[in-house]
Design a protein around this motif. Structure first.
Motif, mmCIF file in Angstrom:
data_model
loop_
_atom_site.group_PDB
_atom_site.id
_atom_site.type_symbol
_atom_site.label_atom_id
_atom_site.label_comp_id
_atom_site.label_asym_id
_atom_site.label_seq_id
_atom_site.Cartn_x
_atom_site.Cartn_y
_atom_site.Cartn_z
ATOM 1 N N GLU A 12 -14.328 1.384 -2.475
ATOM 2 C CA GLU A 12 -13.159 2.175 -2.866
ATOM 3 C C GLU A 12 -12.962 3.345 -1.913
ATOM 4 N N LYS A 13 -14.028 4.060 -1.625
ATOM 5 C CA LYS A 13 -13.929 5.211 -0.723
ATOM 6 C C LYS A 13 -13.478 4.774 0.667
ATOM 7 N N GLU A 14 -14.010 3.665 1.141
ATOM 8 C CA GLU A 14 -13.635 3.185 2.466
ATOM 9 C C GLU A 14 -12.181 2.711 2.503
ATOM 10 N N ILE A 15 -11.723 2.081 1.426
ATOM 11 C CA ILE A 15 -10.324 1.650 1.361
ATOM 12 C C ILE A 15 -9.411 2.871 1.380
ATOM 13 N N LEU A 16 -9.744 3.893 0.604
ATOM 14 C CA LEU A 16 -8.945 5.110 0.603
ATOM 15 C C LEU A 16 -8.909 5.752 1.992
ATOM 16 N N LYS A 17 -10.051 5.741 2.652
ATOM 17 C CA LYS A 17 -10.125 6.299 4.007
ATOM 18 C C LYS A 17 -9.252 5.501 4.976
ATOM 19 N N LEU A 18 -9.319 4.176 4.886
ATOM 20 C CA LEU A 18 -8.504 3.320 5.756
ATOM 21 C C LEU A 18 -7.013 3.549 5.532
ATOM 22 N N LYS A 20 -5.575 6.167 4.336
ATOM 23 C CA LYS A 20 -5.213 7.506 4.790
ATOM 24 C C LYS A 20 -5.041 7.530 6.311
ATOM 25 N N GLU A 21 -5.926 6.853 7.029
ATOM 26 C CA GLU A 21 -5.887 6.846 8.493
ATOM 27 C C GLU A 21 -4.779 5.956 9.047
ATOM 28 N N ARG A 22 -4.586 4.775 8.455
ATOM 29 C CA ARG A 22 -3.713 3.769 9.057
ATOM 30 C C ARG A 22 -2.401 3.545 8.322
ATOM 31 N N GLY A 23 -2.230 4.143 7.156
ATOM 32 C CA GLY A 23 -0.991 3.954 6.400
ATOM 33 C C GLY A 23 -1.047 2.683 5.574
ATOM 34 N N GLU A 24 0.079 2.005 5.461
ATOM 35 C CA GLU A 24 0.151 0.808 4.613
ATOM 36 C C GLU A 24 -0.517 -0.389 5.285
ATOM 37 N N LEU A 58 -4.342 5.204 -7.935
ATOM 38 C CA LEU A 58 -4.726 5.701 -6.611
ATOM 39 C C LEU A 58 -3.895 5.096 -5.488
ATOM 40 N N VAL A 59 -3.509 3.834 -5.662
ATOM 41 C CA VAL A 59 -2.719 3.149 -4.641
ATOM 42 C C VAL A 59 -1.502 2.501 -5.291
ATOM 43 N N ARG A 70 1.398 -8.514 -0.451
ATOM 44 C CA ARG A 70 1.388 -7.135 -0.931
ATOM 45 C C ARG A 70 0.907 -6.207 0.179
ATOM 46 N N HIS A 71 1.631 -5.131 0.367
ATOM 47 C CA HIS A 71 1.225 -4.060 1.268
ATOM 48 C C HIS A 71 0.810 -2.888 0.390
ATOM 49 N N TYR A 72 -0.346 -2.322 0.667
ATOM 50 C CA TYR A 72 -0.871 -1.228 -0.144
ATOM 51 C C TYR A 72 -0.781 0.084 0.626
ATOM 52 N N ARG A 73 -0.542 1.159 -0.121
ATOM 53 C CA ARG A 73 -0.545 2.500 0.457
ATOM 54 C C ARG A 73 -0.992 3.490 -0.618
#
Length: 76
Positions: A12-18, A20-24, A58-59, A70-73
């Protein structure tokens, strides 16, 4: 069982970090970037985690270009 929960939190933390850094991103790209970063996971595990994160608020996801992926952001 505790190890699985710790691994899930890490994902979860890594997904949030990704995000945040790369957008959707799509599930495929999130899985690819996690595996390249040394976190071994499957597409199914990422989808399940993203679903939990969506329910928690969160997303968010949306569809783009009519390709039914699906595109996530991050929310907000």
């Amino acid at each position: 069982m505790i190890v699985v929960e710790k691994a899930e939190i890490s994902i979860e933390k890594e997904i949030l970090k990704l995000l945040k850094e790369r957008g959707e991103l799509t599930v495929a790209f999130i899985t690819r970037f996690l595996n390249e970063g040394g976190i071994e996971c499957t597409r199914q595990k990422v989808e399940k985690t993203l679903e939990k994160m969506f329910i928690a608020g969160l997303v968010e996801f949306f569809y783009k270009n009519g390709n039914h992926r699906r595109h996530y952001r991050l929310v907000g």
